[in-house]
Write an enzyme that holds these catalytic residues in place. Structure first.
Site, PDB file in Angstrom:
ATOM      1  N   GLU A 397       1.605 -41.706  50.406  1.00 34.15           N
ATOM      2  CA  GLU A 397       1.623 -43.166  50.482  1.00 34.15           C
ATOM      3  C   GLU A 397       1.756 -43.838  49.122  1.00 34.15           C
ATOM      4  O   GLU A 397       2.416 -44.865  48.986  1.00 34.15           O
ATOM      5  CB  GLU A 397       0.359 -43.667  51.196  1.00 34.15           C
ATOM      6  CG  GLU A 397       0.355 -43.450  52.695  1.00 34.15           C
ATOM      7  CD  GLU A 397      -0.059 -42.057  53.116  1.00 34.15           C
ATOM      8  OE1 GLU A 397      -0.050 -41.765  54.327  1.00 34.15           O
ATOM      9  OE2 GLU A 397      -0.391 -41.240  52.212  1.00 34.15           O
ATOM     10  N   HIS A 464      -8.808 -43.605  61.969  1.00 32.95           N
ATOM     11  CA  HIS A 464      -7.637 -44.177  62.627  1.00 32.95           C
ATOM     12  C   HIS A 464      -7.951 -45.517  63.295  1.00 32.95           C
ATOM     13  O   HIS A 464      -7.170 -45.987  64.114  1.00 32.95           O
ATOM     14  CB  HIS A 464      -7.087 -43.215  63.695  1.00 32.95           C
ATOM     15  CG  HIS A 464      -6.587 -41.916  63.156  1.00 32.95           C
ATOM     16  ND1 HIS A 464      -7.422 -40.890  62.803  1.00 32.95           N
ATOM     17  CD2 HIS A 464      -5.324 -41.477  62.915  1.00 32.95           C
ATOM     18  CE1 HIS A 464      -6.704 -39.871  62.358  1.00 32.95           C
ATOM     19  NE2 HIS A 464      -5.429 -40.201  62.421  1.00 32.95           N
TER      20      HIS A 464
END
Length: 658
Positions: A397, A464
């Site tokens: 990322e 998540h």
């Protein structure tokens, strides 16, 4: 030192000497000025000039270079007027950062130089993005990025080299191996014999070069550049050199053995090259004396210009206005032709229509290409727009966000998809230190949208399910958008993509396939920074965003006698304070409803703002309702307890009864 001129002309040989001598003489002047207190800090590149000069001499002036703080030769090699550099170092207006950043922490599109941030590693990913832009343009341009041996230990180094290799990007990765990271010697930094050997792990060509030999550098890089244009690929270059001064002047060099200093002093890149030119009759002592005199005169004249410039004045409006690039968005109204679609379809429609509208828009993320993304939002995009514009990324990322910045620098718009908003933590540094600060620092905008699938209610557990908007609402320079309905999601995402500033766009996963709405089929935009008043009432103001808006609506449906203003913020930065204050002044009571945990969430700031601006209108204390101050758990019973949905009604009724 063995200098091999090969087929270089005398004109080229002399030009290289002029290029390498100039930064040395400037540095010698800076060492005097720092002792006099006229320059606050200095990172010396004495002994390393050949690398900066050689790389810059090989590249065309319209090819981007990303230097570090010992690469003065890059800046002088691009013929930046010296008074501008001196003004930069003194924090004056003729510099490049309006006194907001120091030394070489700046860039300039005029000279195609992109400066570093102190975190070092992200600029490697920026170079990837710039090179990707060049590859998309098919312009045959090379990008060069500098790093030190110390920064090769950072994860960004691995990520950037891996991306460049996988995507076959024409980047020269320049490692200046100068012996020490501040005071830490190389044997305490890495265990491989040569950093160039790391290229093997990325399937990347690499070279070890004498970083003090200007001709070896110039000749090899000239050949490499031709080859990289013919066959685009990255190349890892390890330059063996030495730092003859301290990390910065205040730190000194007492930790360096004197015999090591003596060895490298004998390899001085400027003096050795000068001696070679004189011994071969290419220049004379008189020529050298005259040249040095001319350069010193240029330095003194430009210093006088910088010294005569007044000190920076603090102008509040200018400071605030430069955080973002000014932007007057074109409002594109929706058509009447609409269809009932899901939240997720609205996001996909906006992305598709924006890709059609902006030929320079690139989407990057894990599995976004053929697979269509984890939530199938970009399904079919590769067939329509091609893999050049819909790009699968490795799991990295940080470098991908940095590459988005590089694309922006090179004239593109970038959308970076976080597979889950939680994963943004590994890309946090370039978002808050690079994207957010670049325009304020040197007026370079970051045309990047980071998509953030977020939120709980799906029993996905601690990694998540977070709604982590507060990580970014705190950071000046970022816009944060968080819609609750398909209509808003489409219009706000389109507007976010149009905006030349960095935007964090939050998409609640539980809303993706559960919320339907009539949404115009055609392209349209909605203004950022405008809340939506969903219900009108006189008893209380309910402020919410994201899934909490729907939870609030459910509560009001169960309690039909409650007369409430329900304000959906939609955008958290910029925040519609006008709408908030107007509602609170009307109702006198306010409850703020967020999914994030309580402490440090945006509800706390909104509460404080209301207390400061609307205190005399309040008939009760401001109330906040939020999730528990724990990580979000997995099991449904625990997640239900964690989320604020089960507590809101009671708190609302308590407030009304106050």
């Amino acid at each position: 030192m063995n200098f091999d001129r090969k087929n270089l002309t005398e004109e080229t040989l002399i030009d290289l000497y002029k290029r390498i001598l100039k930064p040395r003489l400037i540095e010698e002047k800076m060492l005097i000025l720092i002792r006099q207190g006229k320059v606050s800090k200095w990172f010396s590149g004495i002994g390393q000039e050949a690398i900066s000069v050689g790389v810059t001499a090989v590249l065309d002036k319209d090819e981007y270079i990303l230097p570090m703080h010992r690469n003065l030769g890059v800046f002088t090699g691009r013929d930046i007027p010296l008074y501008r550099l001196f003004s930069q170092w003194q924090g004056k207006a003729n510099g490049f950062t309006k006194g907001r950043d120091r030394s070489f922490h700046f860039g300039t599109q005029q000279y195609k130089i992109i400066g570093m941030i102190s975190h070092l590693g992200p600029q490697l990913g920026v170079a990837d993005g710039i090179a990707l832009g060049n590859k998309l343009k098919k312009n045959g341009k090379i990008t060069a990025v500098f790093t030190g041996e110390g920064a090769t230990s950072e994860g960004d180094f691995h990520e950037a080299l891996n991306i460049a290799s996988v995507w076959e990007l024409p980047v020269m990765f320049v490692i200046e191996n100068n012996g020490y990271g501040l005071s830490t010697p190389t044997n305490e930094q890495y265990r491989c014999e040569n950093l160039a050997d790391k290229g093997k792990g990325y399937g990347m060509e690499s070279h070890i070069i004498d970083g003090n030999n200007i001709l070896e550098i110039y000749n090899l890089l000239s050949e490499l550049k031709i080859s990289m244009i013919e066959r685009p690929r990255p190349v890892l270059l390890e330059f063996k050199t030495f730092r003859m001064r301290g990390h910065e002047e205040a730190s000194g060099t007492k930790y360096v053995p004197q015999e090591l200093m003596d060895v490298w002093a004998a390899k001085d890149p400027v003096e050795n090259y000068r001696n070679f030119l004189i011994e071969n009759g290419i220049i004379t002592d008189d020529f050298d004396t005259t040249l040095r005199s001319e350069i010193k005169k240029e330095i003194d004249e430009n210093l006088a210009i910088a010294n005569a410039e007044p000190e920076i004045e603090a102008i509040l409006s200018e400071e605030l206005n430069d955080v973002f690039q000014s932007f007057n968005p074109e409002v594109i109204n929706p058509s009447e032709d609409a269809e009932k679609i899901r939240f997720i379809d609205a996001i996909s429609n906006s992305l598709r229509q924006s890709m059609e509208r902006h030929n320079n828009l690139v989407i990057m993320g894990q599995d976004v290409a053929e697979y269509g993304g984890a939530f199938k939002i970009t399904d079919g995009f590769v067939a329509q727009f091609g893999k050049e514009r819909v790009i699968n990324t490795p799991i990295c990322e940080s470098a991908v966000v940095s590459a988005g910045m590089g694309l922006s620098i090179n004239g593109y718009k970038a959308i970076v998809e976080m597979q889950f908003a939680d994963f943004v933590s590994t890309g946090f540094n370039p978002i808050v230190n690079l994207l957010a600060k670049s325009h304020y620092r040197w007026l370079e905008n970051a045309d990047v949208v980071v998509r953030m699938p977020c939120g709980g209610g799906t029993q996905a557990g601690p990694f998540h399910s977070q709604t982590n908007e507060a990580w970014f609402t705190k950071t000046p320079g970022l816009k944060v958008v968080y819609p609750a309905f398909p209509y808003d999601a489409k219009g706000l995402l389109s507007a976010s993509i149009n905006d030349p500033n960095p935007v964090l766009f939050f998409e609640h996963k539980q809303l993706y396939r559960s919320v339907y709405q009539e949404v115009p089929k055609d392209y349209y935009t909605l203004p950022l920074g405008k809340a939506a008043l969903l219900k009108k009432g006189n008893d209380v103001t309910i402020i919410a965003f994201g899934a909490a808006v729907h939870w609030a609506l459910e509560t009001l449906d169960k309690n039909s006698t409650i007369s409430a203003d329900l304000l959906d913020l939609r955008t958290l930065q910029p925040l519609d304070t006008e709408a908030i204050f107007a509602s609170v002044k009307k109702t006198g009571k306010v409850i703020i409803y967020q999914e994030d945990s309580m402490f440090g969430g945006i509800a706390s700031d909104i509460s404080a703002m209301i207390m400061e601006e609307c205190f005399k209108y309040l008939d009760a204390p401001v109330r906040r309702v939020a999730s528990l101050d724990t990580p979000i758990p997995f099991t449904k019973a625990l997640e239900d307890q964690y989320l604020p949905k089960g507590r809101f009604e009671k708190d609302l009724l308590t407030l009304l009864a106050y």
